[in-house]
Each structure stands twice: as C-alpha cells, then as structure tokens.
Design a protein around this motif. Sequence first.
Motif, PDB file in Angstrom:
ATOM      1  N   LYS A  12      -7.149 -14.440  -4.716  1.00 43.87           N
ATOM      2  CA  LYS A  12      -6.582 -15.760  -4.453  1.00 43.87           C
ATOM      3  C   LYS A  12      -7.057 -16.336  -3.123  1.00 43.87           C
ATOM      4  CE  LYS A  12      -4.007 -15.782  -8.142  1.00 43.87           C
ATOM      5  NZ  LYS A  12      -4.250 -16.693  -9.241  1.00 43.87           N
ATOM      6  N   VAL A  13      -7.604 -15.481  -2.251  1.00 45.31           N
ATOM      7  CA  VAL A  13      -8.097 -15.924  -0.949  1.00 45.31           C
ATOM      8  C   VAL A  13      -9.465 -15.289  -0.708  1.00 45.31           C
ATOM      9  CG1 VAL A  13      -7.708 -15.919   1.548  1.00 45.31           C
ATOM     10  CG2 VAL A  13      -5.759 -16.060  -0.005  1.00 45.31           C
ATOM     11  N   SER A  14     -10.412 -16.124  -0.301  1.00 47.50           N
ATOM     12  CA  SER A  14     -11.717 -15.596   0.098  1.00 47.50           C
ATOM     13  C   SER A  14     -12.144 -16.316   1.368  1.00 47.50           C
ATOM     14  CB  SER A  14     -12.761 -15.777  -1.012  1.00 47.50           C
ATOM     15  OG  SER A  14     -12.994 -17.153  -1.255  1.00 47.50           O
ATOM     16  N   GLY A  15     -13.071 -15.734   2.086  1.00 49.45           N
ATOM     17  CA  GLY A  15     -13.503 -16.330   3.343  1.00 49.45           C
ATOM     18  C   GLY A  15     -14.986 -16.155   3.580  1.00 49.45           C
ATOM     19  N   LYS A  16     -15.546 -17.109   4.304  1.00 47.25           N
ATOM     20  CA  LYS A  16     -16.928 -17.034   4.782  1.00 47.25           C
ATOM     21  C   LYS A  16     -16.872 -17.241   6.283  1.00 47.25           C
ATOM     22  CE  LYS A  16     -19.063 -18.709   0.572  1.00 47.25           C
ATOM     23  NZ  LYS A  16     -19.935 -19.712  -0.041  1.00 47.25           N
ATOM     24  N   PHE A  17     -17.617 -16.430   7.008  1.00 49.24           N
ATOM     25  CA  PHE A  17     -17.536 -16.438   8.458  1.00 49.24           C
ATOM     26  C   PHE A  17     -18.929 -16.509   9.060  1.00 49.24           C
ATOM     27  CE2 PHE A  17     -14.226 -14.055   6.388  1.00 49.24           C
ATOM     28  CZ  PHE A  17     -13.097 -14.717   6.836  1.00 49.24           C
ATOM     29  N   GLU A  18     -19.047 -17.265  10.133  1.00 46.30           N
ATOM     30  CA  GLU A  18     -20.331 -17.457  10.792  1.00 46.30           C
ATOM     31  C   GLU A  18     -20.131 -17.312  12.299  1.00 46.30           C
ATOM     32  OE1 GLU A  18     -23.714 -20.964  11.053  1.00 46.30           O
ATOM     33  OE2 GLU A  18     -21.684 -21.502  10.480  1.00 46.30           O
ATOM     34  N   GLY A  19     -20.895 -16.445  12.901  1.00 49.48           N
ATOM     35  CA  GLY A  19     -20.838 -16.283  14.349  1.00 49.48           C
ATOM     36  C   GLY A  19     -21.930 -17.109  15.010  1.00 49.48           C
ATOM     37  N   ILE A  20     -21.575 -17.844  16.045  1.00 49.81           N
ATOM     38  CA  ILE A  20     -22.532 -18.632  16.810  1.00 49.81           C
ATOM     39  C   ILE A  20     -22.871 -17.825  18.063  1.00 49.81           C
ATOM     40  CG2 ILE A  20     -22.966 -20.841  17.951  1.00 49.81           C
ATOM     41  CD1 ILE A  20     -22.399 -20.954  14.852  1.00 49.81           C
ATOM     42  N   ARG A  34     -16.925 -19.475  13.175  1.00 48.99           N
ATOM     43  CA  ARG A  34     -16.475 -20.478  12.203  1.00 48.99           C
ATOM     44  C   ARG A  34     -15.957 -19.740  10.976  1.00 48.99           C
ATOM     45  NH1 ARG A  34     -21.875 -23.840  12.974  1.00 48.99           N
ATOM     46  NH2 ARG A  34     -21.300 -24.976  14.858  1.00 48.99           N
ATOM     47  N   CYS A  35     -14.754 -20.091  10.565  1.00 46.99           N
ATOM     48  CA  CYS A  35     -14.097 -19.434   9.434  1.00 46.99           C
ATOM     49  C   CYS A  35     -13.784 -20.479   8.370  1.00 46.99           C
ATOM     50  CB  CYS A  35     -12.801 -18.778   9.897  1.00 46.99           C
ATOM     51  SG  CYS A  35     -12.964 -17.715  11.339  1.00 46.99           S
ATOM     52  N   HIS A  36     -14.277 -20.249   7.164  1.00 49.18           N
ATOM     53  CA  HIS A  36     -13.968 -21.149   6.048  1.00 49.18           C
ATOM     54  C   HIS A  36     -13.278 -20.321   4.970  1.00 49.18           C
ATOM     55  CE1 HIS A  36     -14.249 -24.399   3.170  1.00 49.18           C
ATOM     56  NE2 HIS A  36     -14.643 -23.498   2.297  1.00 49.18           N
ATOM     57  N   TYR A  37     -12.079 -20.733   4.609  1.00 49.03           N
ATOM     58  CA  TYR A  37     -11.285 -20.019   3.614  1.00 49.03           C
ATOM     59  C   TYR A  37     -11.173 -20.858   2.350  1.00 49.03           C
ATOM     60  CZ  TYR A  37      -9.930 -17.575   7.834  1.00 49.03           C
ATOM     61  OH  TYR A  37      -9.961 -16.896   9.011  1.00 49.03           O
ATOM     62  N   THR A  38     -11.188 -20.185   1.219  1.00 45.87           N
ATOM     63  CA  THR A  38     -10.926 -20.824  -0.064  1.00 45.87           C
ATOM     64  C   THR A  38      -9.687 -20.164  -0.636  1.00 45.87           C
ATOM     65  OG1 THR A  38     -13.293 -21.210  -0.403  1.00 45.87           O
ATOM     66  CG2 THR A  38     -11.872 -21.354  -2.339  1.00 45.87           C
ATOM     67  N   LEU A  39      -8.688 -20.983  -0.941  1.00 44.38           N
ATOM     68  CA  LEU A  39      -7.421 -20.473  -1.466  1.00 44.38           C
ATOM     69  C   LEU A  39      -7.156 -21.057  -2.839  1.00 44.38           C
ATOM     70  CD1 LEU A  39      -7.000 -21.093   1.782  1.00 44.38           C
ATOM     71  CD2 LEU A  39      -4.766 -20.220   1.251  1.00 44.38           C
ATOM     72  N   SER A  40      -6.690 -20.226  -3.747  1.00 51.12           N
ATOM     73  CA  SER A  40      -6.203 -20.667  -5.058  1.00 51.12           C
ATOM     74  C   SER A  40      -4.691 -20.500  -5.020  1.00 51.12           C
ATOM     75  CB  SER A  40      -6.803 -19.817  -6.175  1.00 51.12           C
ATOM     76  OG  SER A  40      -8.197 -19.990  -6.220  1.00 51.12           O
ATOM     77  N   ILE A  41      -3.985 -21.613  -5.140  1.00 51.18           N
ATOM     78  CA  ILE A  41      -2.528 -21.574  -5.015  1.00 51.18           C
ATOM     79  C   ILE A  41      -1.872 -22.180  -6.252  1.00 51.18           C
ATOM     80  CG2 ILE A  41      -2.664 -21.712  -2.496  1.00 51.18           C
ATOM     81  CD1 ILE A  41      -1.781 -24.687  -2.780  1.00 51.18           C
ATOM     82  N   PRO A  42      -0.612 -21.854  -6.480  1.00 46.30           N
ATOM     83  CA  PRO A  42       0.102 -22.479  -7.603  1.00 46.30           C
ATOM     84  C   PRO A  42       0.276 -23.987  -7.358  1.00 46.30           C
ATOM     85  CG  PRO A  42       1.262 -20.509  -6.830  1.00 46.30           C
ATOM     86  CD  PRO A  42       0.195 -20.829  -5.824  1.00 46.30           C
ATOM     87  N   VAL A  43       0.301 -24.730  -8.434  1.00 44.68           N
ATOM     88  CA  VAL A  43       0.545 -26.167  -8.352  1.00 44.68           C
ATOM     89  C   VAL A  43       1.887 -26.399  -7.659  1.00 44.68           C
ATOM     90  CG1 VAL A  43       0.964 -28.253  -9.723  1.00 44.68           C
ATOM     91  CG2 VAL A  43      -0.830 -26.653 -10.412  1.00 44.68           C
ATOM     92  N   GLY A  44       1.912 -27.362  -6.752  1.00 47.57           N
ATOM     93  CA  GLY A  44       3.134 -27.705  -6.048  1.00 47.57           C
ATOM     94  C   GLY A  44       3.344 -26.951  -4.748  1.00 47.57           C
ATOM     95  N   LYS A  45       2.424 -26.066  -4.377  1.00 53.31           N
ATOM     96  CA  LYS A  45       2.568 -25.264  -3.160  1.00 53.31           C
ATOM     97  C   LYS A  45       1.646 -25.726  -2.029  1.00 53.31           C
ATOM     98  CE  LYS A  45       5.577 -21.998  -4.176  1.00 53.31           C
ATOM     99  NZ  LYS A  45       6.702 -21.662  -3.307  1.00 53.31           N
ATOM    100  N   ARG A  46       0.975 -26.869  -2.196  1.00 48.93           N
ATOM    101  CA  ARG A  46       0.007 -27.322  -1.195  1.00 48.93           C
ATOM    102  C   ARG A  46       0.650 -27.514   0.177  1.00 48.93           C
ATOM    103  NH1 ARG A  46      -5.081 -29.343  -0.775  1.00 48.93           N
ATOM    104  NH2 ARG A  46      -5.365 -29.210  -3.009  1.00 48.93           N
ATOM    105  N   ASP A  47       1.780 -28.200   0.251  1.00 54.57           N
ATOM    106  CA  ASP A  47       2.423 -28.437   1.556  1.00 54.57           C
ATOM    107  C   ASP A  47       2.765 -27.124   2.249  1.00 54.57           C
ATOM    108  OD1 ASP A  47       2.222 -31.184   1.297  1.00 54.57           O
ATOM    109  OD2 ASP A  47       4.288 -31.446   0.607  1.00 54.57           O
ATOM    110  N   ALA A  48       3.304 -26.180   1.502  1.00 55.24           N
ATOM    111  CA  ALA A  48       3.655 -24.879   2.083  1.00 55.24           C
ATOM    112  C   ALA A  48       2.410 -24.144   2.561  1.00 55.24           C
ATOM    113  CB  ALA A  48       4.410 -24.034   1.057  1.00 55.24           C
TER     114      ALA A  48
END
Length: 81
Positions: A12-20, A34-48
């Motif tokens: 449900k969570v993955s990340g890509k990281f880049e060091g400068i 630099r950290c970029h995360y991709t999250l898959s969440i249930p519908v209606g949980k975006r605000d949380a």
Amino acid sequence: MDARQIPTYPNKVSGKFEGIIEAPEGVLKITKIRCHYTLSIPVGKRDAAERALKVFERGCPVAQTLKGCVAFEHDWEIKEE
C-alpha cells in the motif's frame, strides 16, 4: 497511517529516494534527500492521509537522525482505491 485506520500493508506504500551530493566545503557529502511516496488508500481517507503525511518527518527515524545535517524534501502521490 495505522492510527487513522489506513492500511500500509501489503503493497500500500512505496517510495523512491534520491540523494543529492554536493561539495560545499570541497568534500563530497549528501546535502539533500528527496523522498517520493506512492500510497494506495481506501476511498474517503484522503484528508486523514494528508494530515498524517504533514507530520511524517517528525516520526521518521532517518529524518530525525540526520536533522540539521541533511535537508529532506517529501512529496507523495495518493491513489484512492
């Protein structure tokens, strides 16, 4: 995320990281991560999820260990499923 009833496992969570790497004083060192995360969440949980992500760095052991030495940039992509 767990405190907000947003599952993080499995896949449900993955990340890509880049060091400068720079040499501000003539010696190479990591100055930013630099950290970029991709999250898959249930519908209606975006605000949380967004509230949790705003305080994420405060609870991240890596960010807290390197605080003051390395700058962090966090961003995320949220997919509601």
